[in-house]
Design an enzyme around this catalytic site. Structure first.
Site, short mmCIF file in Angstrom:
data_model
loop_
_atom_site.label_atom_id
_atom_site.label_comp_id
_atom_site.label_asym_id
_atom_site.label_seq_id
_atom_site.Cartn_x
_atom_site.Cartn_y
_atom_site.Cartn_z
N CYS A 78 -21.48 21.87 56.80
CA CYS A 78 -21.15 23.21 56.31
C CYS A 78 -19.93 23.18 55.38
O CYS A 78 -20.04 22.68 54.26
CB CYS A 78 -20.98 24.16 57.49
SG CYS A 78 -21.18 25.87 56.98
N HIS A 171 -24.88 23.44 61.36
CA HIS A 171 -24.03 22.89 62.43
C HIS A 171 -24.90 22.38 63.58
O HIS A 171 -25.23 23.15 64.47
CB HIS A 171 -23.16 23.99 63.02
CG HIS A 171 -22.19 24.58 62.07
ND1 HIS A 171 -20.86 24.24 62.04
CD2 HIS A 171 -22.35 25.53 61.12
CE1 HIS A 171 -20.24 24.94 61.11
NE2 HIS A 171 -21.11 25.73 60.54
N GLU A 173 -23.70 20.44 65.78
CA GLU A 173 -22.74 20.27 66.89
C GLU A 173 -22.64 21.52 67.76
O GLU A 173 -22.08 21.46 68.85
CB GLU A 173 -21.36 19.87 66.35
CG GLU A 173 -20.53 20.98 65.73
CD GLU A 173 -20.97 21.37 64.33
OE1 GLU A 173 -22.01 20.86 63.85
OE2 GLU A 173 -20.29 22.21 63.71
N1 GLN Z 1 -18.52 29.67 54.24
C1 GLN Z 1 -17.66 28.59 54.62
C2 GLN Z 1 -17.04 27.94 53.40
O1 GLN Z 1 -17.45 28.19 52.32
C3 GLN Z 1 -18.41 27.54 55.39
C4 GLN Z 1 -18.86 28.14 56.70
C5 GLN Z 1 -18.94 27.15 57.81
O2 GLN Z 1 -18.42 26.03 57.74
N2 GLN Z 1 -19.58 27.56 58.88
O3 GLN Z 1 -16.14 27.15 53.54
#
Ligand code: GLN
Length: 188
Positions: A78, A171, A173
């Site tokens: 992410c 994610h 995890e």
């Molecule tokens: N929207 C977040 C970002 O741009 C990422 C979201 C997340 O890691 N769950 O950093």
């Protein structure tokens, strides 16, 4: 065989869940906040969180340069996927936040629309069937020939590999599914 020591960047974000998942997958997860700690790792995970904040903190602690020079496997989830990218093509802060730029790809941030800010999905990939939670997730909007797309959600690329770098928009995890953590450990 000794358990692989997998450092999880612990400046911000959901690093504790990754450490638990690494341990459940048979590795030894530990927190990384310094260049010295990074040097003891067999592999590194960049967790989810806020990529803008993490990017600035990486610079402040000199970890950006150390991670670029880290020759072992790295997996970004992410926000971590965003940090591994070389460009932001759409969404917030287009082009204006510090990135590691290791992978030849562009990402779109917060790209799944408001009604889908958070959702779960099963995805088929060459690494196995994985269950992922998407939270304000990015996707890979463009990529060079060195980047291998490994899974899509609908038509969007959400899991990619380039050399020993892995990036997932979601994610794993936050689920009980350790498929990707096991695959990552096997790559170390
Ligand atoms: N929207 C977040 C970002 O741009 C990422 C979201 C997340 O890691 N769950 O950093």
């Amino acid at each position: 065989m000794a358990r692989k020591r997998v450092g999880v960047l612990a400046l911000q974000g959901d690093f504790e869940a990754h450490i638990k998942a690494v341990n459940a997958a048979g590795g030894e997860g530990f927190e990384v906040r310094s260049i010295q700690e990074l040097a003891t790792a067999d592999a590194l995970i960049l967790p989810g969180g806020e990529s803008t904040t993490m990017g600035y903190l990486l610079k402040r602690f000199g970890l950006d340069t150390a991670i670029r020079a880290f020759e072992k496997p790295i997996w970004g989830t992410c926000a971590g996927m965003i940090l591994l990218a070389s460009r932001i093509t759409e969404g917030e802060k287009r082009g204006g936040q510090p990135l590691l730029g290791l992978m030849d790809m562009g990402v779109a941030r917060n790209a799944f629309g408001r009604q889908r800010d958070s959702f779960e999905a099963d995805l088929d990939s060459p690494l196995g069937r994985v269950h992922g939670v998407f939270i304000r997730a990015p996707y890979v909007s463009e990529w060079g020939p060195a980047v291998e797309p490994l899974a899509r959600y609908e038509d969007k690329v959400v899991l990619v590999r380039q050399k020993n770098w892995l990036a997932s928009a979601f994610h794993p995890e936050l689920t009980e599914d350790t498929t990707l953590h096991r695959a990552f450990l096997e790559s170390t």
